[in-house]
Design an enzyme around this catalytic site. Structure first.
Site, mmCIF file in Angstrom:
data_model
loop_
_atom_site.group_PDB
_atom_site.id
_atom_site.type_symbol
_atom_site.label_atom_id
_atom_site.label_comp_id
_atom_site.label_asym_id
_atom_site.label_seq_id
_atom_site.Cartn_x
_atom_site.Cartn_y
_atom_site.Cartn_z
ATOM 1 C CB SER A 176 -0.952 0.008 1.195
ATOM 2 O OG SER A 176 -0.242 -0.187 2.399
ATOM 3 C CG HIS A 204 -3.681 -0.900 -2.084
ATOM 4 N ND1 HIS A 204 -4.103 0.415 -2.018
ATOM 5 C CD2 HIS A 204 -3.518 -1.304 -0.799
ATOM 6 C CE1 HIS A 204 -4.159 0.792 -0.749
ATOM 7 N NE2 HIS A 204 -3.808 -0.229 0.009
ATOM 8 C CE LYS A 235 -7.383 0.014 0.920
ATOM 9 N NZ LYS A 235 -7.736 1.038 1.885
HETATM 10 C C1 PLP Z 1 -3.202 -3.645 2.262
HETATM 11 C C2 PLP Z 1 -4.400 -3.229 3.045
HETATM 12 N N1 PLP Z 1 -5.128 -4.153 3.681
HETATM 13 C C3 PLP Z 1 -6.221 -3.828 4.378
HETATM 14 C C4 PLP Z 1 -6.643 -2.520 4.484
HETATM 15 C C5 PLP Z 1 -7.851 -2.194 5.290
HETATM 16 O O1 PLP Z 1 -8.948 -2.054 4.475
HETATM 17 P P1 PLP Z 1 -10.164 -1.105 4.891
HETATM 18 O O2 PLP Z 1 -9.739 0.291 4.629
HETATM 19 O O3 PLP Z 1 -11.292 -1.577 4.045
HETATM 20 O O4 PLP Z 1 -10.395 -1.361 6.349
HETATM 21 C C6 PLP Z 1 -5.931 -1.523 3.808
HETATM 22 C C7 PLP Z 1 -6.366 -0.107 3.808
HETATM 23 O O5 PLP Z 1 -6.318 0.651 4.619
HETATM 24 C C8 PLP Z 1 -4.771 -1.880 3.100
HETATM 25 O O6 PLP Z 1 -4.037 -0.932 2.486
#
Ligand code: PLP
Length: 387
Positions: A176, A204, A235
């Site tokens: 990310s 992502h 996202k």
């Molecule tokens: C790689 C990754 N996994 C999980 C999440 C968590 O997802 P969410 O924003 O839907 O809670 C994110 C984002 O913040 C992320 O970048």
């Protein structure tokens, strides 16, 4: 009791203090922040679907039919036919037998890993994995072994040290904060050779890579090899929620065991309807994806021409490494004064000394706006001695 005021003052001193910036318009290439029109560059709304009229109509239609709240948790009164439809659609999108929707990606990681693993397990986790993966590992009670970022030799060495246990390898599909893609082919090969369960967090990757935008696993043609596919609807899909996709019995097991799935009110039908429509659009709209990738390629090249250190990626996540936290904040503030918002990413989100501007583009960004951004970034980069 922790010493709150001294902790806060040392956070401030180290340039690590964080606060919210409040938008008063929809998530789009240009937004209103504190009454000013600003070019937004750090959003995860990669495909620009947060403002898509078709998705808004789907959400509005669901409000008219189902009302606004889910009214209960998923295993009591909060499951709607739309939840079932979305789970079936995700499974078909991901090429798996079954899928289950959680309220957020964070809750999905917590719930999946803590349901699957316990103290008898060893989890191999990439050093740059998202915090929600790490928290899921910690909650499970398993032994957490972090391998060097994308380093398959280090992973293999560590696998040999824990051969006798139940093992899981877990990785982000696209990292990310760096935008690079995990070496999933090598991970799948190692896992197969050593009988290890695999899990990929593709928060992502969905909407960006793979056939019909179905993600990083499809990009590598590994749908049969990766045991647990996790992702988020928040996202590129422009909605809210997380999911797990995999074999039917694994999903049934998670549904019955996972506390973050069981003990929380379900997502409202309007969000589920938005996710359903977004998946359809992503599947059909190859052009939007291509535009995003082309725009990102061009923008990265321009930054490199200016002399910035830009991580090599094939994704719209473009980290510009600044180094120390203070300069990163100064850079971000300088850009904001000129009408550009790029959040400063600092520890603990990224390792010390690698603070960065995490630029991410949207498919509907405008070339002229981005040319202006490049000009301003050049001026501030020079002023701070970064280029
Ligand atoms: C790689 C990754 N996994 C999980 C999440 C968590 O997802 P969410 O924003 O839907 O809670 C994110 C984002 O913040 C992320 O970048």
């Amino acid at each position: 009791m922790k010493n709150i005021s001294s902790t806060l003052s040392s956070i401030r001193k180290e340039g690590l203090y964080r606060d919210c910036r409040y938008l008063s318009s929809q998530q789009a290439p240009k937004v209103y922040i504190e009454g000013r029109k600003i070019i937004l560059l750090g959003s995860n709304n990669y495909l620009g679907l947060c403002e898509d009229i078709r998705i808004k109509e789907a959400a509005k239609g669901a409000i008219d039919k189902y009302g606004v709240g889910a009214g209960g948790s998923r295993l009591t009164t909060g499951s709607y036919d739309l939840h079932r439809e979305l789970e079936e659609k995700i499974a078909s999108f991901k090429g798996t037998e079954s899928a289950l929707v959680f309220n957020t990606g964070y809750m999905a990681n917590l719930g999946i890993i803590s349901a699957l693993c316990d103290r008898k397990w060893v989890i191999f986790s990439d050093k740059y994995n998202h915090a929600s993966i790490i928290d899921g590992c910690l909650l499970s009670g398993a032994k957490l072994i972090r391998y060097k970022h994308c380093d398959m030799e280090d992973l293999e060495r560590k696998i040999h040290m824990y051969k006798e246990s139940n093992n899981l390898i877990v990785t982000d599909g696209i990292f990310s904060m760096d935008g690079n893609v995990a070496p999933l082919k090598d991970i799948a090969r190692l896992a197969k050779a050593h009988g290890i369960v695999t899990m990929v967090d593709d928060a992502h990757g969905v909407g960006i890579l793979g056939k019909n935008g179905s993600g990083t696993i499809a990009h590598f043609n590994l749908s049969k090899e990766i045991d647990i596919q996790m992702g988020t609807l928040s996202k590129a899909l422009a909605s809210i929620g997380g999911y797990v996709a995999g074999k039917k019995d694994v999903i049934e097991y998670i549904k019955n065991i996972s506390r973050s799935f069981i003990f929380s009110t379900a997502l409202p039908p309007s969000s589920i309807a938005a996710s359903l429509r977004a998946i359809d659009i992503i599947r059909e709209d190859e052009e939007r994806r291509k535009k995003l990738i082309d725009l990102s390629e061009w923008f990265k090249k321009e930054l490199v021409k200016l002399g910035f250190r830009v991580t090599k990626t094939i994704t719209p996540i473009i980290p510009v490494i600044i180094g120390n936290a203070e300069n990163t904040v100064k850079f971000s503030k300088g850009l904001l004064e000129e009408g550009i918002y790029v959040p400063a990413i600092r520890p603990p989100t990224v390792p010390k000394g690698t603070s960065r501007l995490r630029i991410s583009l949207m498919a509907n960004h405008d070339y002229e706006d981005l040319k202006y951004v490049l000009k301003v970034i050049e001026i501030h980069g020079k002023r701070l001695g970064i280029i």
